[in-house]
Design a protein around this motif. Structure first.
Motif, PDB file in Angstrom:
ATOM      1  N   UNK A  42       0.700  -1.039   0.033  1.00 34.60           N
ATOM      2  CA  UNK A  42       0.094  -0.150   0.040  1.00 34.60           C
ATOM      3  C   UNK A  42       1.005   1.214  -0.024  1.00 34.60           C
ATOM      4  N   UNK A  45       0.781   3.799  -2.990  1.00 37.53           N
ATOM      5  CA  UNK A  45      -0.372   4.663  -3.081  1.00 37.53           C
ATOM      6  C   UNK A  45      -0.456   5.710  -2.215  1.00 37.53           C
ATOM      7  N   UNK A 146      -9.285  -5.472   3.844  1.00 39.39           N
ATOM      8  CA  UNK A 146      -9.255  -4.609   2.569  1.00 39.39           C
ATOM      9  C   UNK A 146      -9.549  -3.328   2.680  1.00 39.39           C
ATOM     10  N   UNK A 147      -9.216  -2.605   1.699  1.00 34.95           N
ATOM     11  CA  UNK A 147      -9.343  -1.279   2.000  1.00 34.95           C
ATOM     12  C   UNK A 147     -11.027  -0.961   2.119  1.00 34.95           C
ATOM     13  N   UNK A 148     -11.896  -1.678   1.218  1.00 34.01           N
ATOM     14  CA  UNK A 148     -13.231  -1.475   1.625  1.00 34.01           C
ATOM     15  C   UNK A 148     -13.686  -1.780   2.779  1.00 34.01           C
ATOM     16  N   UNK A 221      -9.968  10.323   0.653  1.00 35.65           N
ATOM     17  CA  UNK A 221      -9.335   9.589   0.734  1.00 35.65           C
ATOM     18  C   UNK A 221      -7.895   9.371   1.376  1.00 35.65           C
ATOM     19  N   UNK A 228      -6.390   3.157   7.076  1.00 38.91           N
ATOM     20  CA  UNK A 228      -6.126   1.694   6.435  1.00 38.91           C
ATOM     21  C   UNK A 228      -4.638   1.715   6.838  1.00 38.91           C
TER      22      UNK A 228
ATOM     23  N   UNK B   8      -1.899   2.672  -9.544  1.00 43.49           N
ATOM     24  CA  UNK B   8      -1.717   2.049  -8.232  1.00 43.49           C
ATOM     25  C   UNK B   8      -3.197   2.310  -7.333  1.00 43.49           C
ATOM     26  N   UNK B  10      -4.883   1.512  -3.060  1.00 40.28           N
ATOM     27  CA  UNK B  10      -4.470   1.319  -1.631  1.00 40.28           C
ATOM     28  C   UNK B  10      -3.869   0.143  -1.555  1.00 40.28           C
ATOM     29  N   UNK B  11      -4.210  -0.957  -2.172  1.00 36.73           N
ATOM     30  CA  UNK B  11      -3.848  -2.315  -1.685  1.00 36.73           C
ATOM     31  C   UNK B  11      -2.476  -2.730  -2.519  1.00 36.73           C
ATOM     32  N   UNK B  78      -4.199   7.099  -9.313  1.00 38.40           N
ATOM     33  CA  UNK B  78      -4.361   6.538  -8.056  1.00 38.40           C
ATOM     34  C   UNK B  78      -5.715   6.009  -8.074  1.00 38.40           C
TER      35      UNK B  78
END
Lengths: 288, 144
Positions: A42, A45, A146-148, A221, A228, B8, B10-11, B78
């Motif tokens: 991660x 990002x 997960x991000x979700x 975000x 996260x 990319x 976030x994961x 992103x």
């Protein structure tokens, strides 16, 4: 001196304990590796997002504070919120206790009433007994969220913040220093503190649709991403703390086993000597 | 000078290639194309299809929103979520659409409404793009 049978029973029980702690150590080690990989995956990002935000933030001081995006606006703090990230399960050495202590200290230091969003059972259970206002709890994230899965957390916090439920949000989580060492960290989540631009070369970007819209999309975000990251960090820390704690437990069990084995052998030898003496004594009395 | 493209989430890093000729992306103000020597540019993206052309071959990805940054012939996307079109599981997308529609019918909580609508929209986009590709012929296997 306990009897041989008693010693043998204890040896068996400690052998079983050692097997369990050994197994837990191996499981934690593999989970730790996996969660470290996820945390690393991660990073790009997070890095890019910080860059873009840093870039946007550079021209922010010139903006009118009233038209500033609400997530950036600093306001008088009358009520704060702590997002408290802890493991769901124990047997992780001092980690949960350290986190709870850090969060308590923070709540006291704030000087204003504090709400809490607890992620993980250890923190939730600890603060349930205090007068901290528990705003929300999340305990179903599992080992590989997960991000979700973390979006609802960000949603609660951002909505409450915008509704002026609280004016400042901190996040408490265990920072992964290395396998042996994790330290509780406190980080201000809201209002967003834009990261410093390390590149320093300001670039005149074209923004589409415009600067404000990009910022408005980006800020939530950024908050989500920070939560996260903190959760992934927390999981890696939890697993490594557990791995180390279980390794210590296994070592301690082996030490006790060694002592007990020695005691058992001594007791057995004594018994044999005693029996021999009995036989010899009996044989001698027959000869007379 | 060709483009350097990175997608990319976030994961994970989904896509990272050099020597790309052009990128077509669903910007929030409409679809746009980035060629080499593009001006420095940041835009928000809406859910849709992102096409990358490299040496005559085209790679397609479905993204569900996010940002795109162009700087010195480097494109960084992103994405909130991204997957290669070839990897879209039509059955799963169909299932997701059905679930989202059902949820919408039953939904009373306003808070979850937006999330459900968004997931319905995502499912529909996946399906639309996958079907469009399907008509054009056999999908290429993903390049590894």
């Amino acid at each position: 001196m306990p009897s041989t049978r008693e010693i043998r029973r204890r040896i068996r029980s400690i052998e079983n304990t050692a097997k369990i702690t050994k197994a837990m150590e191996l499981v934690a080690a593999s989970k730790m590796r996996r969660s470290q990989d996820r945390a690393l995956a991660g990073r790009p990002y997070a890095e890019r997002l910080s860059w873009v935000l840093a870039d946007l933030a550079e021209t922010m001081p010139q903006m009118d504070p009233d038209t500033l995006h609400p997530l950036l606006q600093r306001r008088e703090v009358k009520h704060a919120c702590i997002i408290h990230i802890t493991p769901n399960r124990g047997l992780a050495g001092g980690l949960p206790a350290n986190l709870n202590r850090r969060a308590s200290a923070l709540a006291l230091d704030l000087g204003v009433p504090a709400s809490m969003v607890a992620i993980g059972k250890k923190g939730r259970d600890y603060f349930r007994r205090t007068d901290v206002n528990m705003r929300a709890t999340f305990t179903e994230l599992g080992d590989y969220p997960e991000y979700i899965d973390i979006l609802p957390i960000a949603r609660v916090v951002i909505d409450d913040y915008l509704a002026h439920e609280y004016d400042q949000v901190f996040i408490v989580y265990p920072y992964f220093v290395n396998t042996m060492n994790q330290e509780p960290r406190v980080h201000q989540l809201l209002p967003v503190e834009p990261p410093e631009d390390k590149a320093t070369q300001a670039i005149d970007y074209i923004y589409e649709p415009d600067r404000e819209s990009v910022l408005a999309e980006l800020l939530p975000r950024y908050v989500e991403m920070q939560i996260y990251e903190a959760i992934l960090e927390s999981i890696a820390s939890e697993q490594s703390a557990r791995m180390v704690a279980m390794r210590n437990a296994t070592d301690a069990a082996e030490e006790v086993l060694e002592e007990l084995t020695l005691a058992r052998n001594k007791a057995r030898q004594e018994q044999i000597t005693k029996e021999l003496l009995d036989i010899v004594g009996g044989a001698e009395s027959m000869q007379v | 000078m060709p483009l350097n493209v990175e997608i990319v989430t976030a994961e994970q890093v989904i896509y990272s290639e050099e020597g790309v000729d052009q990128v077509v992306a669903p910007g929030s103000d409409g679809e746009f194309t980035v060629l080499p020597q593009h001006a420095e540019f940041i835009t928000t993206l809406q859910p849709g299809e992102l096409r990358i052309t490299k040496g005559g071959a085209e790679d397609a990805m479905v993204i569900t929103g996010g940002f795109l940054e162009v700087r010195d012939d480097r494109i960084v996307v992103l994405a909130d979520a991204a997957e290669r079109v070839e990897e879209i599981d039509i059955a799963r997308a169909e299932e997701a659409r059905r679930r989202a529609e059902e949820a919408l019918l039953e939904q009373r909580e306003l808070a979850d409404l937006a999330a459900t609508q968004a997931s319905l929209q995502r499912a529909l986009i996946r399906l639309r793009i996958a079907e469009k590709r399907g008509r054009r012929g056999r999908a290429r296997p993903p390049r590894v």
